[in-house]
Enzyme design. Structure first.
Site, mmCIF file in Angstrom:
data_model
loop_
_atom_site.group_PDB
_atom_site.id
_atom_site.type_symbol
_atom_site.label_atom_id
_atom_site.label_comp_id
_atom_site.label_asym_id
_atom_site.label_seq_id
_atom_site.Cartn_x
_atom_site.Cartn_y
_atom_site.Cartn_z
ATOM 1 N N LYS A 196 0.856 -1.184 0.000
ATOM 2 C CA LYS A 196 0.000 0.000 0.000
ATOM 3 C C LYS A 196 0.892 1.234 0.000
ATOM 4 O O LYS A 196 1.711 1.419 0.900
ATOM 5 C CB LYS A 196 -0.902 -0.006 1.234
ATOM 6 N N LYS A 249 -2.254 -1.486 -3.696
ATOM 7 C CA LYS A 249 -3.093 -0.284 -3.653
ATOM 8 C C LYS A 249 -2.209 0.940 -3.784
ATOM 9 O O LYS A 249 -1.222 1.011 -3.043
ATOM 10 C CB LYS A 249 -3.862 -0.249 -2.324
HETATM 11 ZN ZN LIG Z 1 -5.516 3.744 7.980
#
Ligand SMILES: [Zn+2]
Length: 327
Positions: A196, A249
């Site tokens: 992420k 992501k």
């Molecule tokens: Zn968070």
């Protein structure tokens, strides 16, 4: 090797049916997980300014939406909670009758077969908007872990089918797995937000979830957008700690990361087509500058082609409808 004029690649592009027969990648409604924002309160169905077509729901208004999602054939949703109160440690994330547990119960009544994934992170519940506990102005890793484990167990107890930790603390997957197992939820899988990135594409989400950090940014825990090899280390670490599925992501600017993870690991791979990606398409379409359906489907196809098995996307409802239409 034959060459032109023996080889003519255009031969297989001649008709729609020929093109359909040799198509290498197809997007299906089975690939989608639809993100939902659930806000504590009653009678809330509020459109998010920067995300036309996406709403915040209170648990009592969710049932109708859930029935539509299930009727479209979308197999799963992921829940983000917006609590009534926030504090330093995000304690409302641990309430057994908090907004996410309430929403899970509503969903299980409305569409029992729908897979409910829950996002596990403190940022929507902390007054400072960071994903962990703050000490001396820093987000501290190890003190955050037990809270994430607790939050995961609360969600599983409420009926969550999949737990998705998104905080990017080191060691969280192991702690979440252990806490789930100790609490009798050894059959509840973990989908790790493994790679992420600290991305500006999350902007509209923060409006949606009210989770913008009140100071600093998330670069001390989320990944540097410039790094690719590090993503493989993050994914490997989460898998070693027990992740059943992994995620990259955002998606659109990280297709190379999706491809690298796909080539290195055999675990089911999800990609999060994030709010900023959605808002850009929506805004340009509203201006009449692009064809929303074609651009959105092209992007979803690209994410799939890069190697994702599952796509978390705000386009899921529209795309499911488009896929059900005859060409
Ligand atoms: Zn968070």
């Amino acid at each position: 090797m034959a060459d032109f004029p023996t080889v003519r690649l255009r031969r297989l592009r001649r008709t729609p049916t020929l093109r359909r027969m040799v198509r290498e990648t197809s997007v299906s409604v089975n690939d989608f997980i639809y993100p939902l924002f659930v806000e504590e309160g009653k009678n809330i169905r509020k459109e998010i300014d920067a995300m036309p077509g996406v709403y915040r729901f209170s648990p009592d208004t969710l049932a109708a939406e859930i029935k539509e999602i299930a009727a479209l054939g979308i197999p799963g949703v992921i829940l983000f909670g917006i609590p009534a109160t926030k504090d330093e440690t995000g304690s409302s994330a641990l309430e057994p009758d908090g907004v996410v547990p309430q929403a899970i119960k509503t969903i299980k009544d409305a569409a029992p077969e729908l897979v409910v994934v829950t996002d596990v992170c403190l940022c929507e519940y902390t007054s400072h908007g960071h994903c962990g506990v703050i000490e001396n102005g820093c987000v501290v890793n190890d003190a955050t872990l037990p809270l994430l484990g607790e939050m995961a167990a609360v969600h599983a107890a409420a009926g969550a089918d999949v737990i998705a930790p998104s905080d990017m603390m080191d060691g969280r997957i192991g702690v979440v797995r252990e806490k789930l197992d100790q609490s009798g939820f050894q059959d509840v899988p973990v989908m790790a937000y493994a790679a992420k990135y600290a991305s500006a594409f999350y902007g509209p989400f923060r409006e949606a979830a009210g989770s913008a950090p009140q100071f600093g940014d998330r670069r001390s825990y989320q990944m540097d957008p410039a790094n690719a090899r590090e993503a493989l280390r993050e994914v490997a670490a989460d898998i070693a700690e027990g992740a059943d599925m992994v995620m990259v992501k955002p998606a659109m600017a990280y297709l190379d990361i999706i491809r690298r993870v796909r080539e290195t690991f055999d675990h089911p791979l999800a990609a999060y087509n994030v709010s900023g990606e959605y808002s850009m398409i929506k805004a340009a379409a509203l201006k009449g500058w692009i064809d929303e359906k074609r651009v959105a489907m092209e992007l979803l196809t690209a994410i799939k082609r890069a190697g994702a098995d599952l796509i978390l996307t705000y386009h899921a409802r529209d795309a499911a409808r488009w896929l059900n239409e005859k060409e």
